[in-house]
Design an enzyme around this catalytic site. Structure first.
Site, PDB file in Angstrom:
ATOM      1  N   VAL A 121       0.862  -1.179   0.000  1.00 20.63           N
ATOM      2  CA  VAL A 121       0.000   0.000   0.000  1.00 20.63           C
ATOM      3  C   VAL A 121       0.894   1.223   0.000  1.00 20.63           C
ATOM      4  CG1 VAL A 121      -1.755   1.296   1.268  1.00 20.63           C
ATOM      5  CG2 VAL A 121      -1.821  -1.204   1.265  1.00 20.63           C
ATOM      6  N   CYS A 122       0.521   2.217  -0.790  1.00 18.24           N
ATOM      7  CA  CYS A 122       1.220   3.500  -0.795  1.00 18.24           C
ATOM      8  C   CYS A 122       2.715   3.276  -1.094  1.00 18.24           C
ATOM      9  CB  CYS A 122       0.967   4.209   0.530  1.00 18.24           C
ATOM     10  SG  CYS A 122       1.335   5.975   0.545  1.00 18.24           S
ATOM     11  N   THR A 123       3.583   3.948  -0.346  1.00 17.39           N
ATOM     12  CA  THR A 123       5.021   3.869  -0.629  1.00 17.39           C
ATOM     13  C   THR A 123       5.652   2.573  -0.146  1.00 17.39           C
ATOM     14  OG1 THR A 123       5.425   5.183   1.365  1.00 17.39           O
ATOM     15  CG2 THR A 123       5.359   6.356  -0.735  1.00 17.39           C
TER      16      THR A 123
END
Length: 224
Positions: free
Chosen positions: A98-100
């Site tokens: 998820v995300c970075t």
């Protein structure tokens, strides 16, 4: 069904807790939060989360998940954490982020030639680690599933639930969680009509300047 999520200092807690909340409601699911040890880990929200297991004791996962946050970039030079991700990924059904958290997968060599997404402000940097950046809330390429920034984690988790179980199970959990987003503003992405263009450019520039060199060093470590 065993989910193992990476936990680390300065994690964006919603990247982690949003999907974990959903995964924990799936039938027969077990969720472990893994870190170097089991001492409380500070998040970016000012509170700490206690890991359930240390790397050395973590069971093999069916689904590996790496959340994001500024702390994810510290992991790009953490050989123990990267080795843990690689070892887990070797036997899982799905490798996810998820995300970075996608940059941790990339630094572990798991995104070479794979379509992937991350938070929009860091999206252009994914290419440095051999990924094929794709703008979407959720991107699947083979057994690699990546989610965009922060709140995308709920969409991501529903996608994973439908893959691992089925769409009916995912819908049932969505209903129980009352996931029916209707934000009061239309400013949630850089292309949204109410998003501030100056803020978009400022965040993109900040990430190029602050995170770009970190990702470039991780890419060099991969090549060497």
């Amino acid at each position: 069904m065993r989910f193992v999520a990476l936990l680390f200092p300065d994690v964006t807690q919603l990247d982690l807790t949003g999907p974990v909340q959903l995964f924990s409601r799936l039938p027969g699911a077990t969720v472990d939060l893994a870190w170097h040890d089991t001492r409380p880990v500070p998040t970016d929200a000012g509170f700490s989360i206690v890991p359930t297991v240390a790397f050395a004791d973590a069971p093999p996962a069916d689904v590996l998940m790496v959340p994001g946050g500024q702390g994810a970039f510290e992991l790009l030079a953490d050989d123990v954490a990267l080795d843990f991700v690689r070892a887990q990924a070797a036997g899982v059904r799905y490798v996810t982020s998820v995300c970075t958290g996608a940059f941790v997968l990339g630094a572990a060599g798991l995104l070479r030639g794979k379509r992937a997404t991350t938070h929009w402000a860091s999206h252009p940097l994914l290419e440095l680690l051999g990924a094929v950046p794709e703008r979407a809330r959720v991107v699947r390429d083979g057994n690699v599933i990546t989610g965009g920034g922060v709140t995308s984690g709920i969409d991501f988790a529903l996608t994973v639930a439908a893959e691992v179980y089925d769409a009916a199970t995912a819908r049932a959990v969505q209903l129980v969680m009352e996931y029916d987003p209707r934000p009061p503003f239309d400013a949630g992405s850089p292309t949204s009509p109410e998003a501030d263009p100056e803020q978009v450019e400022r965040l993109l520039a900040d990430n190029r300047r602050n995170r770009g060199p970190v990702v470039a060093r991780a890419a060099e470590r991969l090549r060497s």
